[in-house]
Design a protein around this motif. Structure first.
Motif, PDB file in Angstrom:
ATOM      1  N   GLY A 172       0.814  -1.212   0.000  1.00 44.83           N
ATOM      2  CA  GLY A 172       0.000   0.000   0.000  1.00 44.83           C
ATOM      3  C   GLY A 172       0.845   1.259   0.000  1.00 44.83           C
ATOM      4  N   GLN A 173       1.890   1.274   0.822  1.00 46.32           N
ATOM      5  CA  GLN A 173       2.733   2.466   0.879  1.00 46.32           C
ATOM      6  C   GLN A 173       3.494   2.664  -0.423  1.00 46.32           C
ATOM      7  N   MET A 174       3.880   1.565  -1.065  1.00 44.95           N
ATOM      8  CA  MET A 174       4.555   1.694  -2.357  1.00 44.95           C
ATOM      9  C   MET A 174       3.615   2.251  -3.414  1.00 44.95           C
ATOM     10  N   GLU A 175       2.345   1.857  -3.368  1.00 45.76           N
ATOM     11  CA  GLU A 175       1.374   2.426  -4.307  1.00 45.76           C
ATOM     12  C   GLU A 175       1.146   3.908  -4.026  1.00 45.76           C
ATOM     13  N   VAL A 176       1.156   4.286  -2.756  1.00 45.82           N
ATOM     14  CA  VAL A 176       1.033   5.704  -2.405  1.00 45.82           C
ATOM     15  C   VAL A 176       2.238   6.483  -2.931  1.00 45.82           C
ATOM     16  N   ASP A 177       3.420   5.899  -2.760  1.00 45.08           N
ATOM     17  CA  ASP A 177       4.631   6.575  -3.251  1.00 45.08           C
ATOM     18  C   ASP A 177       4.575   6.778  -4.761  1.00 45.08           C
ATOM     19  N   THR A 290       9.097  -9.175  -0.491  1.00 41.94           N
ATOM     20  CA  THR A 290       9.121  -9.811   0.819  1.00 41.94           C
ATOM     21  C   THR A 290       8.167 -11.004   0.736  1.00 41.94           C
ATOM     22  N   SER A 291       7.938 -11.667   1.833  1.00 43.39           N
ATOM     23  CA  SER A 291       6.982 -12.780   1.873  1.00 43.39           C
ATOM     24  C   SER A 291       6.200 -12.714   3.181  1.00 43.39           C
ATOM     25  N   PRO A 330      12.581 -10.777   5.376  1.00 40.06           N
ATOM     26  CA  PRO A 330      13.411  -9.598   5.081  1.00 40.06           C
ATOM     27  C   PRO A 330      13.024  -8.972   3.740  1.00 40.06           C
ATOM     28  N   ILE A 331      13.043  -7.665   3.691  1.00 39.64           N
ATOM     29  CA  ILE A 331      12.588  -6.946   2.499  1.00 39.64           C
ATOM     30  C   ILE A 331      13.731  -6.770   1.505  1.00 39.64           C
ATOM     31  N   SER A 332      13.361  -6.575   0.242  1.00 44.19           N
ATOM     32  CA  SER A 332      14.366  -6.367  -0.804  1.00 44.19           C
ATOM     33  C   SER A 332      14.782  -4.899  -0.835  1.00 44.19           C
ATOM     34  N   LYS A 333      15.800  -4.647  -1.616  1.00 44.54           N
ATOM     35  CA  LYS A 333      16.314  -3.280  -1.749  1.00 44.54           C
ATOM     36  C   LYS A 333      15.314  -2.351  -2.433  1.00 44.54           C
ATOM     37  N   ASP A 334      14.308  -2.924  -3.112  1.00 47.31           N
ATOM     38  CA  ASP A 334      13.326  -2.095  -3.810  1.00 47.31           C
ATOM     39  C   ASP A 334      12.253  -1.523  -2.892  1.00 47.31           C
ATOM     40  N   VAL A 335      12.220  -1.982  -1.655  1.00 44.75           N
ATOM     41  CA  VAL A 335      11.213  -1.487  -0.712  1.00 44.75           C
ATOM     42  C   VAL A 335      11.735  -0.212  -0.065  1.00 44.75           C
ATOM     43  N   PRO A 336      11.063   0.908  -0.259  1.00 44.72           N
ATOM     44  CA  PRO A 336      11.534   2.162   0.338  1.00 44.72           C
ATOM     45  C   PRO A 336      11.363   2.164   1.854  1.00 44.72           C
ATOM     46  N   ALA A 337      12.096   3.037   2.505  1.00 43.20           N
ATOM     47  CA  ALA A 337      12.098   3.079   3.974  1.00 43.20           C
ATOM     48  C   ALA A 337      10.717   3.357   4.541  1.00 43.20           C
ATOM     49  N   ASP A 338       9.927   4.198   3.860  1.00 42.74           N
ATOM     50  CA  ASP A 338       8.610   4.524   4.415  1.00 42.74           C
ATOM     51  C   ASP A 338       7.670   3.317   4.374  1.00 42.74           C
ATOM     52  N   ALA A 343       4.960  -1.022   7.707  1.00 49.08           N
ATOM     53  CA  ALA A 343       4.762  -2.390   8.191  1.00 49.08           C
ATOM     54  C   ALA A 343       5.085  -2.496   9.678  1.00 49.08           C
ATOM     55  N   GLU A 344       6.145  -1.845  10.101  1.00 49.95           N
ATOM     56  CA  GLU A 344       6.516  -1.879  11.519  1.00 49.95           C
ATOM     57  C   GLU A 344       5.464  -1.188  12.382  1.00 49.95           C
ATOM     58  N   ASP A 345       4.932  -0.073  11.886  1.00 52.59           N
ATOM     59  CA  ASP A 345       3.875   0.632  12.628  1.00 52.59           C
ATOM     60  C   ASP A 345       2.648  -0.265  12.786  1.00 52.59           C
TER      61      ASP A 345
END
Length: 362
Positions: A172-177, A290-291, A330-338, A343-345
């Motif tokens: 979802g956050q990647m789609e927002v980005d 990720t998975s 663990p996430i890939s390098k393509d996943v942005p920090a936000d 996900a952590e939030d």
């Protein structure tokens, strides 16, 4: 006469010596090689608890929940030393036969998969003195829809919706980005989900994914298709290609076991992103973000440990995020920090009870 007397004395001494040896051997000491320990060894072997694993049709090399089950089983085997008995199911018609074979030679039988619900109900009733556990399922009588509570069957269930939620938050956050920040996105704000069969564990993953991706981006379009298969990658690849080619889905979440590998193949071939399921599937393609992880290995190991420790229960707790029963890889390098932070939030909110992803698809 004197010679006969000497022989008699020698025989008497030999008899006394043999009795002393037998007495020493029967002490049950730590030597372990004396003849007197054989009865203890035989008793130990007879009393050793035997554990069997019956896989679903994906087999132990499915890189999913069958493989994870075997991983947990192997860990327990190394710890407790029971002889390995793994029966790999080739057809759904073999469920009853395989579970029966396992029960005949084992004290605890672990069945892998929701599709064995009816079979384990039948076999557990035939072997009331044996213990059973079923991953993702429960004992269900033929023709019934509700679980039966049998004293010798432990249903091992998970809150897959929590794992689905976390990978949904990332998507979802990647789609927002959007495409401006992530160039590989197709820019149509659409994601795809390829499920296997519409069964509770699959639907819980999808329910959590859809609920949380829409909490992050209410406008996102979520496509959901079922392949009606868990083993044929071609079917899931076709479903994913349709989502990508016809609707420009740029993130594909697979929830179809071995079949779903085809969906991840399609995403990689079309230059979009994939999300794996059950185990960390990032090794398949660099495009896997990720998975959604279900720690079946933990559930199987814990169940065997409880059984070996005399603590078997037919009402184990659900394996959830708070108890490390589900999560994300663990996430890939393509996943942005936000997206990682989102996900952590959400994970923190789930653990606190502030966020409760639904079990049913909305």
């Amino acid at each position: 006469m004197r010679r006969l007397g000497d022989l008699a004395r020698v025989a008497s001494l030999l008899a006394i010596f043999a009795m002393l040896l037998a007495a020493c051997g029967s002490t049950g000491g730590t030597g372990g090689t004396t003849s007197g320990s054989s009865s203890n060894t035989s008793s130990s072997t007879q009393n050793a608890k035997k554990v069997a694993l019956v896989t679903d049709i994906g087999g132990v090399n499915d890189n999913g929940f069958n493989h994870l089950s075997y991983t947990g089983y192997s860990k327990a085997k190394a710890q407790y030393g029971f002889t390995e008995k793994v029966i790999q199911t080739q057809s759904q018609n073999d469920y009853v036969t395989n579970l029966t074979l396992a029960a005949q030679s084992s004290d605890l039988v672990i069945a892998v998969g929701f599709l064995m619900n009816n079979a384990i109900d039948q076999v557990a009733k035939q072997f009331p003195n044996k213990k059973f556990a079923i991953v993702d399922g429960c004992a269900t009588a033929a023709g019934a829809s509700n679980c039966e509570t049998l004293p010798n069957v432990a249903p091992l269930s998970f809150k897959e919706q929590e794992a689905g939620c976390l990978v949904g938050a990332i998507a979802g956050q990647m789609e927002v980005d959007g495409k401006d920040k992530i160039s590989k996105l197709l820019g149509k704000n659409t994601v795809g989900v390829v499920g296997g069969l519409s069964i509770p564990p699959v639907d819980r993953y999808i329910a959590g994914f859809k609920y949380c991706i829409k909490k992050v981006d209410p406008s996102v379009n979520v496509l959901v298709n079922y392949s009606q298969d868990f083993t044929n990658p071609a079917k899931c690849k076709d479903a994913a290609l349709s989502q990508i080619n016809q609707h420009q889905a740029d993130i594909i979440f697979q929830v179809a076991g071995g079949c779903g590998v085809g969906a991840l193949d399609a995403a990689d071939q079309k230059g979009v992103f994939g999300i794996g399921v059950d185990a960390d599937q990032g090794y398949l393609h660099a495009s896997v973000l990720t998975s959604a992880m279900k720690r079946v290995d933990t559930a199987v190991y814990d169940t065997i440990k409880d059984f070996e420790d005399g603590k078997f229960t037919n009402n184990p707790p659900k394996f959830d995020l708070a108890h490390d029963g589900v999560g994300y890889a663990p996430i890939s390098k393509d996943v942005p920090a936000d997206a990682k932070q989102k996900a952590e939030d959400f994970a923190n909110q789930i653990k606190s009870g502030a966020l409760v992803p639904p079990e049913n698809i909305q």
